[in-house]
Write a protein that holds these residues in place. Structure first.
Motif, PDB file in Angstrom:
ATOM      1  N   VAL A 110      -0.544  -6.472   5.331  1.00  0.00           N
ATOM      2  CA  VAL A 110       0.821  -6.693   4.837  1.00  0.00           C
ATOM      3  C   VAL A 110       1.436  -5.392   4.338  1.00  0.00           C
ATOM      4  CG1 VAL A 110       2.173  -7.835   3.033  1.00  0.00           C
ATOM      5  CG2 VAL A 110       0.445  -9.124   4.286  1.00  0.00           C
ATOM      6  N   LEU A 111       0.676  -4.630   3.558  1.00  0.00           N
ATOM      7  CA  LEU A 111       1.196  -3.371   3.003  1.00  0.00           C
ATOM      8  C   LEU A 111       1.495  -2.360   4.098  1.00  0.00           C
ATOM      9  CD1 LEU A 111      -1.161  -3.154  -0.083  1.00  0.00           C
ATOM     10  CD2 LEU A 111       1.283  -3.681  -0.104  1.00  0.00           C
ATOM     11  N   ASN A 112       0.649  -2.275   5.118  1.00  0.00           N
ATOM     12  CA  ASN A 112       0.913  -1.361   6.237  1.00  0.00           C
ATOM     13  C   ASN A 112       2.162  -1.788   7.004  1.00  0.00           C
ATOM     14  OD1 ASN A 112      -1.105   0.554   5.889  1.00  0.00           O
ATOM     15  ND2 ASN A 112      -2.600  -0.643   7.009  1.00  0.00           N
ATOM     16  N   GLN A 113       2.358  -3.099   7.160  1.00  0.00           N
ATOM     17  CA  GLN A 113       3.561  -3.577   7.842  1.00  0.00           C
ATOM     18  C   GLN A 113       4.822  -3.213   7.058  1.00  0.00           C
ATOM     19  OE1 GLN A 113       2.693  -7.758   8.275  1.00  0.00           O
ATOM     20  NE2 GLN A 113       1.598  -7.465  10.210  1.00  0.00           N
ATOM     21  N   LYS A 114       4.693  -3.119   5.739  1.00  0.00           N
ATOM     22  CA  LYS A 114       5.827  -2.745   4.891  1.00  0.00           C
ATOM     23  C   LYS A 114       5.997  -1.232   4.800  1.00  0.00           C
ATOM     24  CE  LYS A 114       5.920  -6.850   2.032  1.00  0.00           C
ATOM     25  NZ  LYS A 114       6.028  -7.378   0.675  1.00  0.00           N
ATOM     26  N   GLY A 115       5.071  -0.474   5.407  1.00  0.00           N
ATOM     27  CA  GLY A 115       5.180   0.980   5.419  1.00  0.00           C
ATOM     28  C   GLY A 115       4.573   1.683   4.223  1.00  0.00           C
ATOM     29  N   CYS A 116       3.729   1.009   3.469  1.00  0.00           N
ATOM     30  CA  CYS A 116       3.085   1.627   2.305  1.00  0.00           C
ATOM     31  C   CYS A 116       2.072   2.676   2.762  1.00  0.00           C
ATOM     32  CB  CYS A 116       2.387   0.567   1.460  1.00  0.00           C
ATOM     33  SG  CYS A 116       3.522  -0.644   0.789  1.00  0.00           S
ATOM     34  N   LYS A 117       1.958   3.732   1.975  1.00  0.00           N
ATOM     35  CA  LYS A 117       1.066   4.844   2.311  1.00  0.00           C
ATOM     36  C   LYS A 117       0.143   5.161   1.129  1.00  0.00           C
ATOM     37  CE  LYS A 117       3.172   5.867   6.235  1.00  0.00           C
ATOM     38  NZ  LYS A 117       2.539   5.722   7.512  1.00  0.00           N
ATOM     39  N   THR A 118      -0.928   5.889   1.422  1.00  0.00           N
ATOM     40  CA  THR A 118      -1.830   6.376   0.380  1.00  0.00           C
ATOM     41  C   THR A 118      -1.202   7.589  -0.292  1.00  0.00           C
ATOM     42  OG1 THR A 118      -2.990   7.929   1.812  1.00  0.00           O
ATOM     43  CG2 THR A 118      -3.840   5.669   1.752  1.00  0.00           C
ATOM     44  N   LYS A 119      -1.871   8.113  -1.298  1.00  0.00           N
ATOM     45  CA  LYS A 119      -1.401   9.329  -1.974  1.00  0.00           C
ATOM     46  C   LYS A 119      -1.266  10.500  -1.001  1.00  0.00           C
ATOM     47  CE  LYS A 119      -1.346   9.113  -6.608  1.00  0.00           C
ATOM     48  NZ  LYS A 119      -0.120   9.411  -7.313  1.00  0.00           N
ATOM     49  N   ARG A 120      -2.099  10.518   0.000  1.00  0.00           N
ATOM     50  CA  ARG A 120      -2.070  11.612   0.973  1.00  0.00           C
ATOM     51  C   ARG A 120      -1.137  11.334   2.142  1.00  0.00           C
ATOM     52  NH1 ARG A 120      -8.374  13.614   1.110  1.00  0.00           N
ATOM     53  NH2 ARG A 120      -8.372  14.357  -1.030  1.00  0.00           N
ATOM     54  N   GLY A 121      -0.420  10.212   2.107  1.00  0.00           N
ATOM     55  CA  GLY A 121       0.542   9.901   3.154  1.00  0.00           C
ATOM     56  C   GLY A 121      -0.031   9.186   4.359  1.00  0.00           C
ATOM     57  N   ASN A 122      -1.264   8.725   4.266  1.00  0.00           N
ATOM     58  CA  ASN A 122      -1.903   8.006   5.370  1.00  0.00           C
ATOM     59  C   ASN A 122      -1.654   6.505   5.237  1.00  0.00           C
ATOM     60  OD1 ASN A 122      -3.100  10.424   6.301  1.00  0.00           O
ATOM     61  ND2 ASN A 122      -4.739  10.188   4.812  1.00  0.00           N
TER      62      ASN A 122
ATOM     63  N   PRO B 167      -5.179  11.427  -8.428  1.00  0.00           N
ATOM     64  CA  PRO B 167      -4.928  10.334  -9.371  1.00  0.00           C
ATOM     65  C   PRO B 167      -4.806   8.994  -8.655  1.00  0.00           C
ATOM     66  CG  PRO B 167      -3.013  11.780  -9.202  1.00  0.00           C
ATOM     67  CD  PRO B 167      -4.097  12.385  -8.377  1.00  0.00           C
ATOM     68  N   PRO B 168      -5.052   7.908  -9.360  1.00  0.00           N
ATOM     69  CA  PRO B 168      -4.952   6.580  -8.750  1.00  0.00           C
ATOM     70  C   PRO B 168      -3.538   6.286  -8.256  1.00  0.00           C
ATOM     71  CG  PRO B 168      -5.978   6.458 -10.919  1.00  0.00           C
ATOM     72  CD  PRO B 168      -5.455   7.845 -10.754  1.00  0.00           C
ATOM     73  N   LEU B 169      -3.451   5.401  -7.295  1.00  0.00           N
ATOM     74  CA  LEU B 169      -2.159   4.966  -6.776  1.00  0.00           C
ATOM     75  C   LEU B 169      -1.334   4.401  -7.922  1.00  0.00           C
ATOM     76  CD1 LEU B 169      -0.759   4.725  -3.993  1.00  0.00           C
ATOM     77  CD2 LEU B 169      -1.541   2.361  -3.920  1.00  0.00           C
ATOM     78  N   GLY B 170      -0.082   4.857  -8.030  1.00  0.00           N
ATOM     79  CA  GLY B 170       0.802   4.407  -9.099  1.00  0.00           C
ATOM     80  C   GLY B 170       0.928   5.403 -10.237  1.00  0.00           C
ATOM     81  N   TYR B 171       0.142   6.469 -10.180  1.00  0.00           N
ATOM     82  CA  TYR B 171       0.168   7.485 -11.229  1.00  0.00           C
ATOM     83  C   TYR B 171       0.281   8.888 -10.640  1.00  0.00           C
ATOM     84  CZ  TYR B 171      -1.404   3.895 -14.463  1.00  0.00           C
ATOM     85  OH  TYR B 171      -1.493   2.761 -15.217  1.00  0.00           O
TER      86      TYR B 171
END
Length: 97
Positions: free
Chosen positions: A70-82, A28-32
């Motif tokens: 910016v998102l990587n610096q904040k520690g954001c990840k994909t659905k699979r944790g990458n 599913p898309p990010l956020g869902y």
């Protein structure tokens, strides 16, 4: 002729699920997330914060590469944790939902 009818029935089932806001397969898309009982999309609040951040960065004039940094610096990840990388798929799936 038989193959065409089979394709049409398959396509109609897929469209029917889409119109009912039901998951049609894949990640599913990010956020869902997917409700296991109804198979419908439900908001994942943790990921929804990332989606809101993406829109905020976009409105501030950031390009997709700068957003990813910016998102990587904040520690954001994909659905699979990458970590996010330079592919636009994250943003395309967010905007098309």
């Amino acid at each position: 002729m038989l193959l065409r009818k089979s394709w049409q029935r398959s396509h109609e089932r897929h469209d029917g699920k889409s119109y009912q806001c039901k998951h049609t397969g894949g990640i599913p898309p990010l956020g869902y997330d997917i409700d296991p009982n109804t198979k419908k999309y439900v908001i994942n609040e943790v990921e929804a914060k990332v989606v809101r951040e993406i829109f905020s960065l976009y409105l501030d004039g950031y390009g997709y590469r700068r957003m990813i940094t910016v998102l990587n610096q904040k520690g954001c990840k994909t659905k699979r944790g990458n970590t996010l990388n330079r592919h636009r798929n994250y943003f395309i799936s967010i905007v098309t939902i």
